[in-house]
Motif scaffolding. Structure first.
Motif, PDB file in Angstrom:
ATOM      1  N   ASN A 275       1.087   4.358   3.288  1.00 14.08           N
ATOM      2  CA  ASN A 275       2.502   4.080   3.084  1.00 14.08           C
ATOM      3  C   ASN A 275       3.333   5.227   3.660  1.00 14.08           C
ATOM      4  O   ASN A 275       3.084   6.393   3.342  1.00 14.08           O
TER       5      ASN A 275
ATOM      6  N   PHE B  17       6.114   6.345   2.920  1.00 10.12           N
ATOM      7  CA  PHE B  17       6.703   7.145   1.846  1.00 10.12           C
ATOM      8  C   PHE B  17       5.762   8.277   1.447  1.00 10.12           C
ATOM      9  O   PHE B  17       6.176   9.437   1.293  1.00 10.12           O
ATOM     10  N   ARG B  18       4.474   7.980   1.330  1.00  6.28           N
ATOM     11  CA  ARG B  18       3.504   9.005   0.954  1.00  6.28           C
ATOM     12  C   ARG B  18       3.244   9.977   2.103  1.00  6.28           C
ATOM     13  O   ARG B  18       3.012  11.169   1.862  1.00  6.28           O
TER      14      ARG B  18
ATOM     15  N   ASP C   2       5.441  10.955   4.237  1.00  7.98           N
ATOM     16  CA  ASP C   2       6.581  11.874   4.197  1.00  7.98           C
ATOM     17  C   ASP C   2       6.437  12.890   3.066  1.00  7.98           C
ATOM     18  O   ASP C   2       6.778  14.074   3.228  1.00  7.98           O
TER      19      ASP C   2
ATOM     20  N   GLU D 191       3.234   3.177  -9.799  1.00  3.71           N
ATOM     21  CA  GLU D 191       2.453   2.581  -8.730  1.00  3.71           C
ATOM     22  C   GLU D 191       1.361   1.673  -9.315  1.00  3.71           C
ATOM     23  O   GLU D 191       1.083   1.726 -10.534  1.00  3.71           O
TER      24      GLU D 191
ATOM     25  N   ASN E  83       3.861   7.310  -7.252  1.00  5.50           N
ATOM     26  CA  ASN E  83       4.267   7.500  -5.857  1.00  5.50           C
ATOM     27  C   ASN E  83       4.329   6.153  -5.148  1.00  5.50           C
ATOM     28  O   ASN E  83       3.351   5.688  -4.558  1.00  5.50           O
TER      29      ASN E  83
ATOM     30  N   ASP F  60       7.217   3.489  -2.910  1.00  2.00           N
ATOM     31  CA  ASP F  60       8.541   3.311  -2.323  1.00  2.00           C
ATOM     32  C   ASP F  60       9.232   2.096  -2.940  1.00  2.00           C
ATOM     33  O   ASP F  60       8.585   1.215  -3.527  1.00  2.00           O
ATOM     34  N   THR F  61      10.525   2.032  -2.780  1.00  2.00           N
ATOM     35  CA  THR F  61      11.327   0.992  -3.434  1.00  2.00           C
ATOM     36  C   THR F  61      10.928  -0.410  -2.990  1.00  2.00           C
ATOM     37  O   THR F  61      10.779  -1.321  -3.820  1.00  2.00           O
ATOM     38  N   ASP F  62      10.770  -0.620  -1.688  1.00  2.00           N
ATOM     39  CA  ASP F  62      10.459  -1.965  -1.192  1.00  2.00           C
ATOM     40  C   ASP F  62       9.126  -2.469  -1.738  1.00  2.00           C
ATOM     41  O   ASP F  62       9.022  -3.612  -2.186  1.00  2.00           O
ATOM     42  N   SER F  63       8.106  -1.612  -1.687  1.00  2.00           N
ATOM     43  CA  SER F  63       6.798  -2.018  -2.209  1.00  2.00           C
ATOM     44  C   SER F  63       6.875  -2.294  -3.699  1.00  2.00           C
ATOM     45  O   SER F  63       6.294  -3.267  -4.202  1.00  2.00           O
TER      46      SER F  63
END
Length: 337
Positions: free
Chosen positions: A113, A115-116, A118, A284, A315, A317-320
């Protein structure tokens, strides 16, 4: 299992390691879960949530990574570290390296992902992307071979389990007279330490693991009496997706874990919904798995009991999260029925 030495996992060793990490690792809070939804399913059970989602790096992984890194002498630390991960362990390894002021190059799966990815880069670690599976580990092995870096394993080994044992020690001190503890299971790094600590403090307290149906390496390993490697992994809970159990973690689980159950991805998403609605936690899938196990296959063992549930990480992200929450809403009636 007979030739795996787990004698280093003593209560004294676990307490000593927890004390050594105390200045850098958070003692995460425990909160009671007041929810008629959960209480109705579990026949009035008292559920306490251990919030490792509030740990440094967003998951329990900080404990194991720092424990391993701190076990290295100064000369070895100077060579730097590497790690292989789909996300959370890379973040934790980079964080641990930064804490100790040493170099980190972490190898992440190229389907990780963003996000992770980053979050891992934000620790200051250099991130190298490789195809998932064997090539990710091969990338880390190359860094060990060519640069002399030390490999911090994502879930296997004495120092990893000594680090995660701190979760169990804290929980047992924070909540009196627990009857059972529920832990999500990936490679076994978390549950091996938690179970050893819980049983050292109170041998009568039951420890239950929860795996995704599509990543059930520990269940299969315990049934086989030896570590098993899966041909295929298929789960949304990528943090619980290692394709194998390994000797040290398996040996600890064989001794200290009472049972490991499996849950579907739909149930995992429903578990995320329960934690959002009942505890106001956005977690998560790995954390949703523990709740799904408690309300699903473990409900008969937990009904009316005093239960500790490890909320292992957040951990996501918003979309997931929104996608999985919608899936969980549709699956929630089945989990609660």
């Amino acid at each position: 299992m007979d030739d795996v030495d787990i004698t280093g996992m003593t209560l004294e060793a676990m307490q000593t390691r927890a004390a050594a990490l105390r200045n850098d690792i958070l003692q995460t809070p425990v909160v009671p879960l007041f929810s008629s939804m959960v209480s109705d399913v579990l026949d009035g059970a008292h559920v306490a949530l251990k919030l490792e989602c509030f740990q440094h790096t967003g998951t329990f992984k900080a404990r194991g990574a720092l424990s391993v890194a701190r076990s290295l002498d100064d000369d070895t630390r100077g060579r730097g570290i590497t790690a292989a991960s789909a996300g959370n362990h890379a973040i934790a390894a980079g964080w641990a390296a930064a804490k100790l002021g040493i170099s980190a190059k972490v190898v992440m799966q190229d389907n990780a992902n963003p996000f992770r990815v980053d979050l891992a880069r934000a620790t200051g670690a250099e991130v190298i992307m490789k195809p998932p599976g064997a090539e990710t580990f091969a990338g880390a092995e190359r860094l060990v071979r060519e640069e002399g870096r030390i490999f911090i394993h994502p879930f296997e080994g004495l120092h990893t389990s000594l680090g995660t044992a701190g979760v169990g020690l804290e929980l047992m001190a924070q909540v009196a007279d627990l009857d059972a503890v529920v832990v999500s299971v990936g490679g076994g790094g978390l549950i091996s330490g938690v179970a050893a600590a819980v049983k050292a403090v109170n041998p009568a307290c039951r420890v239950y693991g929860v795996e995704p149906e599509g990543a059930d390496s520990m269940s299969q390993s315990l049934a086989a009496g030896a570590p098993v490697t899966l041909d295929r992994v298929d789960t949304i809970a990528d943090s619980l997706g290692p394709p194998m159990a390994l000797p040290f973690g398996h040996a600890l689980c064989a001794v200290y874990v009472d049972d490991v159950v499996t849950v579907s991805d739909d149930a995992i998403c429903a578990g995320m919904v329960v934690l959002q609605q009942a505890a106001k936690l956005a977690v998560e899938p790995a954390a949703g798995a523990a709740m799904a196990g408690a309300l699903g296959p473990l409900r008969g063992h937990l009904a009316g009991r005093r239960v500790g549930l490890i909320v292992c990480g957040a951990n996501i992200d918003t979309d997931s999260y929104l996608t999985q929450l919608a899936r969980g809403q549709a699956a929630l009636p089945d989990l609660l029925s």
